[in-house]
Design a protein around this motif. Structure first.
Motif, short mmCIF file in Angstrom:
data_model
loop_
_atom_site.label_atom_id
_atom_site.label_comp_id
_atom_site.label_asym_id
_atom_site.label_seq_id
_atom_site.Cartn_x
_atom_site.Cartn_y
_atom_site.Cartn_z
N ALA A 39 -4.85 -1.23 -6.44
CA ALA A 39 -5.75 -0.27 -8.01
C ALA A 39 -3.57 -0.03 -8.15
CB ALA A 39 -6.56 0.93 -7.76
N ASP A 40 -3.34 0.23 -8.89
CA ASP A 40 -2.37 0.07 -9.43
C ASP A 40 -2.32 0.91 -10.95
OD1 ASP A 40 0.16 -0.49 -9.91
OD2 ASP A 40 0.23 -1.25 -11.65
N LEU A 41 -3.59 1.22 -11.57
CA LEU A 41 -3.68 2.93 -12.65
C LEU A 41 -3.76 3.25 -12.01
CD1 LEU A 41 -5.45 0.61 -15.63
CD2 LEU A 41 -2.59 0.85 -15.43
N ASN A 42 -3.94 3.70 -10.99
CA ASN A 42 -4.40 4.66 -10.46
C ASN A 42 -3.97 4.83 -9.30
OD1 ASN A 42 -5.62 8.04 -10.04
ND2 ASN A 42 -8.04 7.55 -10.30
N ARG A 43 -2.88 5.38 -8.66
CA ARG A 43 -2.55 4.98 -7.19
C ARG A 43 -2.91 6.21 -6.37
NH1 ARG A 43 3.87 2.73 -7.40
NH2 ARG A 43 2.78 1.83 -4.87
N ILE A 44 -3.04 5.42 -5.41
CA ILE A 44 -3.51 6.25 -4.22
C ILE A 44 -1.94 6.61 -2.99
CG2 ILE A 44 -5.07 7.21 -2.57
CD1 ILE A 44 -6.93 5.36 -3.85
N ILE A 45 -1.93 7.39 -2.80
CA ILE A 45 -0.88 7.47 -2.19
C ILE A 45 -1.23 8.95 -0.70
CG2 ILE A 45 0.76 7.81 -4.09
CD1 ILE A 45 1.30 10.94 -3.50
N ASP A 46 -0.54 8.43 -0.05
CA ASP A 46 -0.79 9.81 1.90
C ASP A 46 0.12 10.07 2.35
OD1 ASP A 46 1.99 8.62 1.76
OD2 ASP A 46 1.27 7.30 3.67
N THR A 47 0.54 11.33 2.49
CA THR A 47 1.11 12.39 2.99
C THR A 47 2.52 12.29 2.82
OG1 THR A 47 1.17 12.57 5.50
CG2 THR A 47 -0.80 13.93 3.74
N ASP A 48 2.94 11.38 3.45
CA ASP A 48 4.21 10.60 2.52
C ASP A 48 4.87 10.72 1.36
OD1 ASP A 48 5.02 11.62 5.33
OD2 ASP A 48 4.30 9.46 5.98
N LEU A 49 3.34 10.13 0.77
CA LEU A 49 3.49 9.83 -0.74
C LEU A 49 4.34 8.52 -0.85
CD1 LEU A 49 6.35 12.79 -2.19
CD2 LEU A 49 3.77 12.44 -2.02
N HIS A 50 2.97 6.96 0.32
CA HIS A 50 3.47 6.09 0.35
C HIS A 50 1.84 5.77 -0.02
CE1 HIS A 50 6.69 6.60 4.17
NE2 HIS A 50 7.55 6.57 2.53
N PRO A 51 2.06 4.50 -1.01
CA PRO A 51 1.03 3.92 -1.29
C PRO A 51 -0.24 3.76 -0.43
CG PRO A 51 2.88 3.05 -2.29
CD PRO A 51 3.57 3.62 -1.48
N VAL A 52 -1.22 3.62 -0.62
CA VAL A 52 -1.57 3.83 1.01
C VAL A 52 -3.34 2.07 0.34
CG1 VAL A 52 -4.26 4.56 1.81
CG2 VAL A 52 -2.92 6.27 0.95
N VAL A 53 -3.23 1.08 0.63
CA VAL A 53 -4.22 0.46 0.67
C VAL A 53 -5.57 0.88 1.58
CG1 VAL A 53 -4.56 -1.73 1.55
CG2 VAL A 53 -2.00 -1.29 0.91
N LEU A 54 -6.31 0.86 0.49
CA LEU A 54 -7.76 1.30 1.14
C LEU A 54 -8.31 -0.28 2.10
CD1 LEU A 54 -9.03 2.80 -1.68
CD2 LEU A 54 -8.70 3.91 0.34
N PRO A 55 -9.11 0.73 3.75
CA PRO A 55 -9.34 -0.25 4.30
C PRO A 55 -10.84 -1.09 4.27
CG PRO A 55 -9.23 1.95 5.58
CD PRO A 55 -8.92 1.99 4.05
N GLU A 56 -10.93 -2.08 4.77
CA GLU A 56 -12.79 -2.37 4.38
C GLU A 56 -13.48 -1.44 4.69
OE1 GLU A 56 -12.62 -4.90 2.93
OE2 GLU A 56 -11.15 -6.79 2.51
N ALA A 57 -13.39 -1.05 5.58
CA ALA A 57 -14.63 0.10 6.07
C ALA A 57 -13.22 1.51 6.70
CB ALA A 57 -15.13 -0.49 7.93
#
Length: 300
Positions: A39-57
């Motif tokens: 996902a790029d249009l609505n990016r997900i970031i973690d608490t360190d403001l780094h992009p999060v890659v959603l896991p398969e589970a």
């Protein structure tokens, strides 16, 4: 189908499912959003403001929601599905997401479909729209009964900033006014006390031949040193107060990130120095009006 509409530059489908998440006796009703991995249009970031890659589970949760539930990465939480085949499942928390509006959970798009035991389906789409094709896009959307509504992020953000700007500007002006009055009061009161305690010595210096400027310089030098030495502790105390306010105002509806720019410290110091200069002018006037005979006759 949405991606083929006029003006659409990019489209990312996702699905939101209402659930009740629970850890022990603490529960909240939230939405779990199933999103594509890239996902790029609505990016997900973690608490360190780094992009999060959603896991398969597993499940990615808002950091504030994790704080409410008292869980951490690796813990399992119970999920009551409130849509489709309603059942209760247990999922691990695999990531923390930093968001500032509401609380929610996120999963990989395919993982959410497996959780619902349904074929992959979407109920929302994020799109990137060419501004020059906006009218044609609106005309096409109006002819699609399956589309219940459209929200423009740019317009929503502009409206939010306009509404927030009035509140923040008003509060900032009030705080700046109060701070200026307090700064002047503290500095002026300190100068008055110093003048009252040393009036006899200053008058004696005048009798011995010191000019008014030299006497004033002796008194104000102490005031200037104290004012400059007070700046670093004032910065630290101000930052601590800002952090306290930011922490206490954080809630499930909205949270803010504490950002203090260097210009803020410059403005605060400039206000204090301006108050000190104004106090110096007032004290200078009182020194010029100092009655040497009366002061020297005063007993200690």
């Amino acid at each position: 189908q949405i991606a083929r509409l006029p003006g659409i530059l990019a489209a990312e489908p996702f699905r939101e499912v209402p659930v009740r998440i629970r850890n022990g006796n603490i529960d909240r009703r939230i939405m779990i959003s199933g999103r594509p991995r890239d996902a790029d249009l609505n990016r997900i970031i973690d608490t360190d403001l780094h992009p999060v890659v959603l896991p398969e589970a597993g499940l990615a949760l808002s950091s504030w929601l994790v704080h409410i539930l008292g869980t951490q990465v690796g813990d399992f939480v119970e999920i009551d599905l409130l849509e489709g085949r309603r059942r209760t499942v247990s999922l691990p928390v695999t990531a923390l997401v930093e968001d500032y509006f509401g609380i929610q959970g996120m999963m990989h798009f395919d993982a959410l479909a497996r959780l619902m035991r349904e074929a992959p389906a979407v109920n929302s789409v994020s799109v990137s729209l060419d501004a020059n094709e906006r009218d044609r896009f609106y005309d096409a959307i109006k002819s699609m009964p399956t589309v219940s509504g459209v929200a423009l992020q740019r317009v929503s953000l502009a409206n939010f900033r306009d509404a927030l700007a009035v509140l923040v500007t008003t509060m900032a002006n009030i705080y700046i006014g109060l701070a200026a009055v307090i700064a002047f009061g503290v500095v002026y009161n300190s100068a008055r006390i110093s003048l009252s305690e040393r009036a006899r010595e200053l008058a004696s210096l005048r009798v011995l031949g010191f000019t008014r400027g030299e006497v004033l310089r002796i008194l104000l030098l102490e005031l200037a040193v104290l004012t400059l030495l007070a700046q670093p502790p004032g910065w630290a105390i101000g930052y601590g107060l800002a952090w306290t306010v930011q922490t206490k105002m954080a809630g499930e509806l909205m949270r803010t990130r504490l950002v203090v720019e260097h210009s803020t410290y410059v403005l605060a110091s400039a206000m204090v120095i301006a108050a000190a200069l104004f106090s110096a002018l007032v004290v200078r006037r009182r020194i010029n009006q100092l009655d040497l005979v009366t002061v020297l006759k005063t007993r200690d």
